[in-house]
Design an enzyme around this catalytic site. Structure first.
Site, PDB file in Angstrom:
ATOM      1  N   ASP A  35       5.490   3.136   6.890  1.00  0.00           N
ATOM      2  CA  ASP A  35       6.137   2.066   6.151  1.00  0.00           C
ATOM      3  C   ASP A  35       7.349   2.612   5.389  1.00  0.00           C
ATOM      4  OD1 ASP A  35       6.669  -0.113   4.421  1.00  0.00           O
ATOM      5  OD2 ASP A  35       4.576  -0.731   4.601  1.00  0.00           O
ATOM      6  N   ASP A  36       8.526   2.142   5.729  1.00  0.00           N
ATOM      7  CA  ASP A  36       9.763   2.567   5.026  1.00  0.00           C
ATOM      8  C   ASP A  36      10.119   4.029   5.277  1.00  0.00           C
ATOM      9  OD1 ASP A  36       9.833   0.060   3.886  1.00  0.00           O
ATOM     10  OD2 ASP A  36       9.618   0.743   1.810  1.00  0.00           O
ATOM     11  N   CYS A  71       9.843  -5.001   5.738  1.00  0.00           N
ATOM     12  CA  CYS A  71       8.525  -4.806   6.356  1.00  0.00           C
ATOM     13  C   CYS A  71       8.057  -5.957   7.237  1.00  0.00           C
ATOM     14  CB  CYS A  71       7.463  -4.570   5.287  1.00  0.00           C
ATOM     15  SG  CYS A  71       7.864  -3.242   4.147  1.00  0.00           S
ATOM     16  N   ASP A 323       8.330   0.773  10.183  1.00  0.00           N
ATOM     17  CA  ASP A 323       8.821  -0.609  10.290  1.00  0.00           C
ATOM     18  C   ASP A 323      10.319  -0.723  10.039  1.00  0.00           C
ATOM     19  OD1 ASP A 323       8.482  -0.039   7.596  1.00  0.00           O
ATOM     20  OD2 ASP A 323       7.154  -1.731   7.182  1.00  0.00           O
ATOM     21  N   ASN A 324      10.809   0.093   9.092  1.00  0.00           N
ATOM     22  CA  ASN A 324      12.245   0.101   8.802  1.00  0.00           C
ATOM     23  C   ASN A 324      12.565   1.425   8.127  1.00  0.00           C
ATOM     24  OD1 ASN A 324      10.904  -2.103   6.628  1.00  0.00           O
ATOM     25  ND2 ASN A 324      11.972  -0.374   5.689  1.00  0.00           N
TER      26      ASN A 324
END
Ligand code: NAG
Ligand code: NAG
Ligand code: NAG
Ligand code: NAG
Ligand code: NAG
Ligand code: NAG
Length: 604
Positions: A35-36, A71, A323-324
């Site tokens: 995540d991130d 997200c 996700d990003n």
């Protein structure tokens, strides 16, 4: 276009080991989704097991992109294979996003886990699924498509030391005081055991929260009140055993790190330079991201060890992505994402498995929209007509065999989009920046490498990443001098133009290039299915233009510069309000002829 099952079988078997064929079992996939996680602040270099088991044993996709740097929208994009403008899940909360929006858009009946099950796979998932998937709405309805699931739930998703997990159809269970990623690891290994014991091949997703910031929400947040009073972000929390690591690590001091001059457009262009106290605090934030990733790195080792013990490591793909992306200090920004800079959209993707080249770096242009088609292809499932992406050629088939060319179209573009807010997650200047609404595109060819965006404010960005990899020189607003430099350097793109127009510098070359980029963005911002994977076809149905090079032919000047409407917004919105987004479709070169439009040739 549906690809016949026999072709899929053929494609997938090329990459299968003898072992897999022998067991007559299709390959398994383990997907680790962080995540991130950034690619541009070197986080991968701090993960030794990732290097050993994935990078050295697989292929790194250096030009992999998310299409929306937030997200929930990014995850819905990934799990449906559709662009965010086709899911209309564009935020983390209702009315524009979150789990309730995913459900109301009908995707709980049309997404990858279900398609994998239909293809004969057992599916398992543990960790974060979407935002606004909460201890109150987890069962209305349950996410469909899993043989086993154990989700992190809001409002506790991002609390590293007070997670709530919710297994299958059971009630949520609080894990107060336990380290979230370690709880997740146990659950992941449990599912792996179940998966290995079962008959069918499996697809297991492991979705830890690291290295996301630690977040405490107030209830109002979920009542559609995205205000800084309702969200408290602090640095990610490492496991006790990793707290002491990397005490000297700091955010890489790239040229775009806290620059002396402001950069970017809109809210970014007005940010003050950060003082040393602020930089120090952000470096601490950075170190805690690296530390929090260590427990994820251990999961990679744990998964590989278990697959190896079960003698299925060689028949299992392992995908690793986020996700990003993330930024800390670049362009003077406080910790966060939501932007179109490379830090936020160019993200990790590493794949190992049967037939995947080891220790290689691929420069194919790929995006999260391509992952669902990729996973389904590996599972021998048929591609869907509503996919906006195409399978990633993880085996390099298309390089050797032209019969695969249409199945794996060579792409040079990534469609990037965003609606609503950007949030500063650091200790300083914690606030929401609204009107962070833009349409953007990455375009990477053999001899060009650009980022182009149009904001709801009317501002534009154009970066030449070949000469300006840190995206500091916005050519759209540049003085004639630096724009001239760009166009001199890319003069080979413009070889067909006359000497006289070349000498006029920015005016002619700039409009020629910009008009093509804008038209391509006009197609991409509302593309569907094939127009997303083959956008030049919309502009040139006859197929004679396949890339920017072809489109730059002066023959098309009138079509691009005069006939084509330009991408623009009439209003800044917090979501995908189509009425505020200007023209929705591009005209094609064929139409202009039919309408008696003026052709360039008529002027000379
Ligand atoms: C997993 O779920 C699918 C779809 O419901 C079912 O066909 C399959 O038998 C299940 N696998 C196991 C091991 O229960
Ligand atoms: C941890 O989460 C539970 C709910 O799962 C909540 O009741 C409790 O107050 C939380 N503890 C802390 C310290 O926030
Ligand atoms: C949003 O939340 C803040 C802080 O809790 C509160 O003061 C404000 O009244 C809320 N606004 C709305 C529209 O509910
Ligand atoms: C540094 O910048 C922060 C954020 O703007 C500010 O709160 C702080 O007072 C500044 N510190 C010093 C020493 O100037
Ligand atoms: C956002 O843009 C709209 C115009 O579309 C403007 O009215 C509004 O003030 C802007 N909001 C912010 C926070 O800048
Ligand atoms: C997207 O969803 C929002 C919120 O429900 C809605 O207002 C908007 O019209 C939708 N956009 C499209 C293009 O369907």
């Amino acid at each position: 276009m549906l690809i016949p099952a026999t072709a899929i079988l053929l494609l997938s078997q090329v990459g299968m080991s003898n072992g897999a064929r022998l067991h007559q079992r299709r390959p398994n996939t383990v997907f680790i989704l962080t995540d991130d996680q950034d690619l541009h602040m070197d986080s991968l270099a701090y993960m030794p097991y990732l290097q050993k088991h994935l990078a050295d044993q697989g292929t790194t996709f250096a030009r992999h992109y998310c299409t929306i740097a937030l997200c929930c929208p990014s995850r819905v994009n990934l799990w449906t294979g559709r662009a965010a403008h086709n899911t209309n899940v564009t935020d983390v909360n209702p009315p524009y996003g979150g789990y309730p929006k995913f459900v109301s858009q009908g995707f709980n009946e049309a997404w990858l886990p279900l398609w994998l099950q239909e293809a004969g796979y057992n599916t398992y998932y543990t960790g974060k699924l979407f935002n606004a998937h909460t201890v109150s709405n987890y069962d209305s309805p349950f996410p469909s498509g899993f043989n086993g699931s154990d989700f992190l739930l809001d409002p506790f998703t991002y609390e590293y030391l007070n997670a709530s997990f919710q297994r299958n159809q059971d009630a949520p269970v609080s894990h107060e005081g336990e380290y979230s990623t370690d709880v997740l690891a146990r659950k992941a290994y449990g599912f792996l055991e179940d998966a290995i014991a079962a008959e069918r091949p499996f697809f297991l997703t492991i979705a830890p929260i690291a290295p996301h910031s630690n977040v405490v929400f107030s209830e109002d947040w979920f009542g559609n009140n995205e205000s800084v009073h309702n969200i408290k972000t602090t640095p990610p929390v490492p496991a006790k055993r990793h707290e002491h690591l990397f005490s000297d690590a700091v955010v890489p001091r790239t040229p775009n790190f806290n620059p002396d001059e402001p950069s970017g457009v809109s809210w970014i262009s007005t940010l003050p330079k950060q003082n040393q106290t602020n930089v120090d605090v952000n470096d601490h934030f950075y170190r805690n991201r690296l530390r929090a990733l260590q427990a994820v790195d251990e999961i990679i080792d744990g998964v590989v060890a278990r697959l190896s013990d079960a003698q299925i490591l060689e028949d299992t793909y392992i995908f690793y992505s986020s996700d990003n992306g993330y930024h800390i200090g670049q362009h003077r920004m406080q910790p966060g994402k939501e932007c179109g800079f490379e830090t936020d959209i160019n993200i990790p993707l590493i794949v190992r498995g049967p037939g995947v080249a080891k220790g290689q770096v691929s420069h194919a242009v790929t995006s999260h929209t391509d992952l669902a088609p990729t996973f389904l292809t590996l599972a021998h499932g048929g591609l869907r007509e509503d996919f906006d992406g195409s399978p990633i050629d993880i085996h390099g088939h298309s390089k050797d065999e032209t019969r695969f060319a249409d199945f794996y179209p060579r792409k040079e573009h990534v469609n990037v989009e965003y609606w609503g807010f950007a949030l500063s997650e650091g200790e300083y200047d914690q606030r929401f920046f609204w009107n962070n609404t833009y349409k953007a595109m990455r375009l990477i060819g053999e001899d060009y490498n650009v980022y182009y965006s149009v904001w709801c404010s009317g501002e534009h960005q154009l970066y030449d990443l070949n000469t300006d990899p840190y995206e500091l020189n916005n050519l759209y607003d540049a003085t004639d001098h630096s724009a001239q430099f760009f166009f001199t350097n890319t003069a080979h793109l413009l070889t067909k133009q006359t000497t006289s127009s070349h000498q006029t510098g920015k005016s002619t070359s700039f409009h020629r290039l910009l008009s093509r980029l804008d038209a391509l963005l006009l197609v991409l911002k509302s593309c569907q299915a094939r127009s997303c994977t083959h956008p030049w076809e919309t502009l040139h149905p006859s197929g004679d233009v396949q890339n920017l090079h072809d489109a730059l032919d002066p023959y098309f000047d009138n079509f691009y510069e005069i006939e084509q409407e330009k991408v623009h917004f009439t209003k800044c919105e917090k979501g995908y309000i189509v009425e505020s987004e200007g023209p929705q479709s591009a005209i094609s070169f064929a139409d202009v002829g039919a309408r008696g439009g003026r052709l360039w040739s008529e002027f000379v």
